[in-house]
Design an enzyme around this catalytic site. Structure first.
Site, short mmCIF file in Angstrom:
data_model
loop_
_atom_site.label_atom_id
_atom_site.label_comp_id
_atom_site.label_asym_id
_atom_site.label_seq_id
_atom_site.Cartn_x
_atom_site.Cartn_y
_atom_site.Cartn_z
N GLN A 1 9.10 4.51 3.09
CA GLN A 1 9.29 3.11 2.71
C GLN A 1 8.79 2.78 1.32
O GLN A 1 9.24 1.83 0.68
CB GLN A 1 8.59 2.20 3.72
CG GLN A 1 9.18 2.23 5.10
CD GLN A 1 10.42 1.36 5.24
OE1 GLN A 1 10.88 1.09 6.33
NE2 GLN A 1 10.99 0.91 4.15
N LYS A 41 0.83 -1.22 0.00
CA LYS A 41 0.00 0.00 0.00
C LYS A 41 0.86 1.26 0.00
O LYS A 41 0.43 2.31 -0.49
CB LYS A 41 -0.97 -0.03 1.18
CG LYS A 41 -0.35 -0.27 2.55
CD LYS A 41 0.12 0.97 3.24
CE LYS A 41 0.77 0.66 4.57
NZ LYS A 41 1.31 1.85 5.24
#
Length: 464
Positions: free
Chosen positions: A378, A288
């Site tokens: 990330q 995601k």
């Protein structure tokens, strides 16, 4: 203290199954987890957080708030590297935060710590990240004061006798730090339990394409068996959780540990469920972040157009559904957790924020993916990993229009575009809108139908 009839009476139940009897429920949870670890009287359960980003710090602070008063049974500490200085602007803002919170102000005055923040604001002394963390301030989350924490800057001292280690490091730093930790565990008799909070992946292309997750990195680095390594994740914003907004998460891994740990970690505002499927949930936590960066770009480039954002959401979720069918034999079980985590990340996550700042040219790619005040983004490394994996011809599937075999990434145009923007830097952020407007772009429904009709599951991608 005796509660009134309008409050919570002794022995009454919380709606989520926590029974409160004075401190009984807390002590029962402590005793249960201590028994699981075989702790004798006088030998405290030692919990250490490794890494002090926003979520790692909040997680340690929640444990400290819940169990810190039982020092003879539980000891909680957190490790972070020493030497990270706090710049003048951040010190000034921190001083404002302190003075806006009477409880924090009083606490610092009682601890004789207030003066150093006055001096830091004036530029008369340098503040350091590990120093302010002891007073409850995370450098990546200055606006949310935490409880004071026991901070250790020597990694060996922090981890050598730990029973539970919380990995709060970014996935990009996990392997390196745990390789160092492994040197301190060579003489250990007992094997620790590790709970990883990291959301990110790496790609390993030989001998066959596969995903490497943070729990696998820890296993390789330390030799701790996978049965003793768990993943905890969910649709969570760290500051909101610490402010007791209702939240939930899943702890995934071996049944021996996860059920008791779920009960130990559960609080009235933070509900922890347990699940056996560690790897898939861990990978979904990284997936995601990829699409959150694109969502931030679309929001900035369209002046927060709800219509444009919904178009992007339809396409990105169809790509995520497609990818889950490659990774999981029963992908429908992941739909709820994945969409919930995606939703909260698009609303307020650092990856969406990063995409917005790039599109507005308030940040540049040359600044790297570790951003002051936010920590590691990330999603950048995850874009690279997913693109490299799904670009492998060895994983090919049948293209619905051309009736030939193509690498899976060819059916993920948003992922391809993000790779061109963030990794090889061939195009600017505006390319994300060009991708959405491409007249040859498949209907998102068709991508989902391909995933559901073709047998595209590739178990080698998540080889355990």
């Amino acid at each position: 203290m005796v509660e009134t009839s309008e409050g919570i009476a002794n022995n009454s139940a919380y709606t989520n199954g926590l029974v409160r009897s004075g401190n009984g429920s807390v002590e029962e949870k402590i005793d249960e987890i201590r028994q699981l670890f075989g702790k004798a009287d006088g030998d405290p359960l030692r919990i250490v957080g490794v890494g002090a980003g926003a979520w790692g710090s909040v997680f340690a602070a929640m444990l400290q708030d819940a169990y810190g008063s039982f020092r003879d049974k539980v000891q909680i500490r957190i490790w972070r590297r020493a030497g990270r200085s706090v710049d003048r602007a951040t010190a000034e803002h921190l001083f404002e935060v302190i003075n806006s919170r009477e409880d924090v102000l009083r606490r610092l005055i009682r601890r004789c710590a207030y003066l150093k923040y006055v001096e830091g604001r004036l530029g008369d002394r340098m503040l350091y990240a590990d120093e302010i963390l002891k007073d409850g301030f995370c450098l990546n989350m200055i606006d949310t004061p935490l409880c004071p924490l026991k901070v250790v800057t020597n990694l060996q001292e922090a981890v050598w006798d730990a029973d539970i280690v919380i990995n709060g490091l970014p996935s990009t730093e996990t392997r390196e730090v745990f390789e160092e930790i492994s040197r301190y565990w060579k003489e250990r008799i007992t094997v620790p339990v590790i709970i990883s909070l990291a959301k990110g992946i790496e790609a390993e292309l030989e001998p066959e394409p596969r995903i490497i997750t943070p729990t696998q990195m820890i296993n390789r680095a330390t030799g701790v068996p996978m049965d003793n390594i768990l993943y905890l994740g969910g649709p969570n914003i760290a500051s909101e959780i610490y402010n007791k907004e209702y939240a939930n998460a899943r702890i995934c891994g071996a049944e021996k540990w996860r059920k008791s740990l779920a009960r130990f970690l559960r609080q009235p505002h933070f509900i922890v469920w347990d699940n056996v499927d560690l790897f898939t949930h861990e990978v979904m936590g990284g997936l995601k972040n990829v699409y959150a960066i694109g969502a931030g770009m679309v929001a900035a480039l369209t002046n927060e157009s709800a219509t444009s954002k919904s178009v992007y959401f339809a396409h990105c979720t169809s790509e995520m559904i497609f990818i889950t069918h490659l990774l999981a034999e029963e992908p429908e079980k992941l739909a709820g957790p994945l969409l919930a985590d995606t939703y909260v990340t698009l609303l307020k996550g650092r990856n969406a924020w990063y995409g917005q700042k790039l599109a507005k040219q308030e940040l540049s790619l040359d600044m790297g993916d570790s951003i002051k005040g936010k920590g590691m983004i990330q999603g950048v490394s995850a874009v690279k990993a997913f693109y490299e994996l799904l670009g492998q011809s060895r994983l090919s599937i049948v293209h619905p229009n051309e009736n030939n075999h193509v690498a899976p990434v060819e059916l993920c145009p948003i992922l391809k575009t993000l790779y061109k923007i963030l990794i090889v830097r061939e195009v600017s952020s505006e390319a994300i809108l060009e991708t959405l407007r491409d007249e040859t772009m498949n209907d998102p429904r068709e991508r989902i139908e391909i995933a559901q009709s073709q047998h595209i599951y590739r178990p080698s991608l998540l080889r355990k």
